[in-house]
Design a protein around this motif. Structure first.
Motif, PDB file in Angstrom:
ATOM      1  N   TRP A 182       0.822  -1.210   0.000  1.00 51.69           N
ATOM      2  CA  TRP A 182       0.000   0.000   0.000  1.00 51.69           C
ATOM      3  C   TRP A 182       0.858   1.263   0.000  1.00 51.69           C
ATOM      4  CZ3 TRP A 182      -3.842  -2.859  -1.121  1.00 51.69           C
ATOM      5  CH2 TRP A 182      -4.042  -4.079  -0.462  1.00 51.69           C
ATOM      6  N   ASP A 183       2.173   1.101  -0.236  1.00 52.30           N
ATOM      7  CA  ASP A 183       3.108   2.232  -0.367  1.00 52.30           C
ATOM      8  C   ASP A 183       3.242   3.051   0.909  1.00 52.30           C
ATOM      9  OD1 ASP A 183       3.728   1.598  -2.965  1.00 52.30           O
ATOM     10  OD2 ASP A 183       2.236   2.933  -3.841  1.00 52.30           O
ATOM     11  N   LYS A 184       3.071   2.426   2.045  1.00 48.21           N
ATOM     12  CA  LYS A 184       3.240   3.168   3.294  1.00 48.21           C
ATOM     13  C   LYS A 184       4.690   3.605   3.468  1.00 48.21           C
ATOM     14  CE  LYS A 184       3.339   0.952   7.208  1.00 48.21           C
ATOM     15  NZ  LYS A 184       2.928   0.189   8.392  1.00 48.21           N
ATOM     16  N   ASP A 185       5.627   2.659   3.343  1.00 48.33           N
ATOM     17  CA  ASP A 185       7.042   3.004   3.522  1.00 48.33           C
ATOM     18  C   ASP A 185       7.524   3.928   2.412  1.00 48.33           C
ATOM     19  OD1 ASP A 185       7.098   1.383   5.758  1.00 48.33           O
ATOM     20  OD2 ASP A 185       7.818  -0.378   4.659  1.00 48.33           O
ATOM     21  N   ARG A 186       7.043   3.689   1.190  1.00 43.41           N
ATOM     22  CA  ARG A 186       7.459   4.545   0.074  1.00 43.41           C
ATOM     23  C   ARG A 186       6.938   5.973   0.263  1.00 43.41           C
ATOM     24  NH1 ARG A 186       5.936   1.208  -3.107  1.00 43.41           N
ATOM     25  NH2 ARG A 186       7.839  -0.033  -3.220  1.00 43.41           N
ATOM     26  N   SER A 187       5.723   6.111   0.740  1.00 43.07           N
ATOM     27  CA  SER A 187       5.177   7.447   0.992  1.00 43.07           C
ATOM     28  C   SER A 187       5.916   8.136   2.132  1.00 43.07           C
ATOM     29  CB  SER A 187       3.682   7.359   1.312  1.00 43.07           C
ATOM     30  OG  SER A 187       2.950   6.847   0.214  1.00 43.07           O
ATOM     31  N   ALA A 188       6.281   7.375   3.151  1.00 44.35           N
ATOM     32  CA  ALA A 188       7.045   7.950   4.261  1.00 44.35           C
ATOM     33  C   ALA A 188       8.403   8.444   3.772  1.00 44.35           C
ATOM     34  CB  ALA A 188       7.218   6.923   5.372  1.00 44.35           C
ATOM     35  N   LEU A 189       9.025   7.697   2.865  1.00 46.47           N
ATOM     36  CA  LEU A 189      10.301   8.122   2.298  1.00 46.47           C
ATOM     37  C   LEU A 189      10.127   9.405   1.491  1.00 46.47           C
ATOM     38  CD1 LEU A 189      13.253   7.835   1.501  1.00 46.47           C
ATOM     39  CD2 LEU A 189      12.549   6.200  -0.265  1.00 46.47           C
TER      40      LEU A 189
END
Length: 501
Positions: A155-162
């Motif tokens: 769900w792109d949680k880590d990618r969005s946090a980055l």
């Protein structure tokens, strides 16, 4: 809650598991009623008004805009301030901190590998799973494993946090440029005040010389029997005030030198080395032309988005907050991690390093929020409100930036008119003083007329010097309002770049 799925061979079991996960997913991801309420202001929609119309078109300020004052000492002082200011070093430290935090966020998107080694000696129970002779004896429990895990981040949680962390780096960089621009303007304006004080000192010294001359005439007239002691007293009364005025100006000069030195992170001793500004001649000189032309680049409202460091910083802050919304929404969905391990495990050391002691395993782990007591919705609501706040801060910064440009243009145009009128008044008051002085020397007028015309002349000289100084100061503030050339090479969000094209 963590679910460790058991994959059975029957298709019905897998279908049931998939249906259950789908139902849980739809039940958990409830974003209803949580939406942002603010919208970004389009720079093209802001009207500059009459203040920004009918002006000559010029280029945007360069990174060394202060060089237009043509004072080498000022150039050196600004460069020293940028190189040595503690406030700028603080801003640069924030950039490094934000970059390091972005590195932490980047690490969350990568696989994790670690190793563990344990060796424990203990007494094993004879009433537990180990039969005698192991049960009831002391022995070593040894283990060495290498473990790896990877979050699929569906769900792109880590990618969005980055991405949010990287946007924060851009915020810090733009804020550092804004701090640099504020510092440059502070040095320039302090330097202009220093030049003004020198100009006022010239006026004060000339005035003292005139008053001393008037007093000497009064004494000679008294000695010749043509004057009175009242004339002498009137002429000499102004002398102490004139000397005190010069002393006050000298105090201001010393304080301004200390201020400029402090802006560059240096001590008062460095300020003592500052010489009289060369641009001071423009404040009292005979050149009546405008020292710095008024002009604006094209399409000021829209281009402020990409030219002012503080506006750029606010825009990146909106981007970072927007990514945080994606992180908050992703928290509603399940996390799926893939983990594996390989190593050796044995009781005792005899066969610890043999192939028979090998252990290994792999499998997925699913973490699915089911009941959080409203925590996830509250977090999403908080992040959405923070985004609204960031958007309105951006809108407010953009409006204030445009107002600042318009204000400085109004001041500059007004000061041009005031300068012309005040210089005309100065010429007339100088003519009146000369006539009164010649009449007094010829014995045709009383010294009180000379004193009165001298006071008018002094006021006009001070007013002209102040208007000329205000013009130079307003021009510096206009350069600050336009971004000072420090935002030209800063990265911008993709949508902001598209809006400018």
């Amino acid at each position: 809650m963590r679910l460790y799925p058991v994959f059975q061979r029957t298709p019905s079991a897998r279908l049931l598991l998939a249906a259950s996960l789908a139902l849980l997913l739809s039940a958990c991801a409830d974003f209803s009623g949580i939406d942002k309420q603010s919208r970004l202001t389009d720079g093209n929609s802001l009207s500059g008004g009459a203040a920004l119309a009918n002006l000559s078109q010029t280029a945007w300020p360069t990174g060394a805009w202060w060089q237009n004052y043509r004072d080498p000492q000022l150039d050196t002082l600004v460069q020293q301030a940028v190189a040595g200011s503690p406030s700028l070093k603080i801003a640069q430290a924030r950039i490094r901190q934000a970059s390091s935090l972005a590195g932490v966020a980047r690490a969350a998107t990568l696989p994790k590998v670690g190793a563990e080694a344990t060796s424990t000696r203990g007494l094993y129970s004879s009433e537990y799973i180990f039969p005698p002779p192991l049960g009831g004896s002391w022995n070593w429990d040894n283990e060495i494993t290498v473990k790896a895990s990877y979050d699929l981040d569906l769900w792109d949680k880590d990618r969005s946090a980055l991405e949010s962390a990287l946007d924060t780096v851009h915020v810090s960089a733009a804020e550092a440029r804004s701090a640099q621009l504020n510092l440059e303007v502070a040095v320039v304006r302090g330097y202009l005040q220093l030049a003004t004080q020198y100009a006022l000192r010239d006026i004060a010294v000339t005035t003292l010389a005139q008053q001393t001359l008037i007093a000497s005439f009064a004494q000679r007239r008294l000695a010749a029997g043509l004057g009175t002691r009242l004339e002498v007293s009137q002429a000499e009364t102004a002398l102490p005030d004139a000397r005190a005025n010069i002393e006050k100006i000298d105090e201001n000069i010393a304080l301004l030198r200390n201020q400029i030195a402090a802006l560059s992170g240096q001590g008062p001793g460095s300020g003592e080395a500052i010489q009289r500004p060369q641009l001071a001649a423009r404040l009292v000189g005979a050149d009546h032309s405008a020292p710095l032309a008024i002009g604006l680049p094209d399409n000021v409202p829209a281009h402020l988005i990409g030219r002012r460091p503080d506006v750029i910083a606010q825009r990146w802050r909106v981007e970072a907050m927007d990514k945080n919304i994606d992180v908050a929404k992703a928290a509603f969905y399940p996390d799926i991690n893939i983990s594996a391990f390989v190593g050796l495990q044995a009781l005792g050391f005899t066969n610890f390093l043999s192939a028979s002691s090998a252990v290994r395993g792999a499998g997925p782990a699913i973490s699915l929020p089911i009941f959080e007591g409203g925590r996830l919705r509250a977090n999403l609501g908080a992040q959405t409100a923070a985004l609204d706040g960031a958007i309105e801060s951006y809108n407010n910064t953009l409006v204030q930036a445009l107002q600042s440009v318009a204000d400085q243009i109004i001041r500059l145009k007004s000061q041009q008119q005031q300068r012309a009128q005040s210089e005309q008044a100065l010429a007339l008051s100088k003519q009146s003083y000369d006539l009164a002085m010649r009449g007094y020397q010829a014995g045709l007028t009383a010294n009180i007329n000379v004193i009165q015309t001298q006071l008018v002349l002094l006021q006009q000289q001070i007013r002209v010097a102040q208007i000329r100084a205000s013009y130079l100061d307003s021009w510096a503030q206009l350069m600050q309002a336009l971004g000072g050339g420090l935002g030209d090479d800063l990265p911008q969000p993709a949508d902001a770049v598209a809006a400018e094209k």
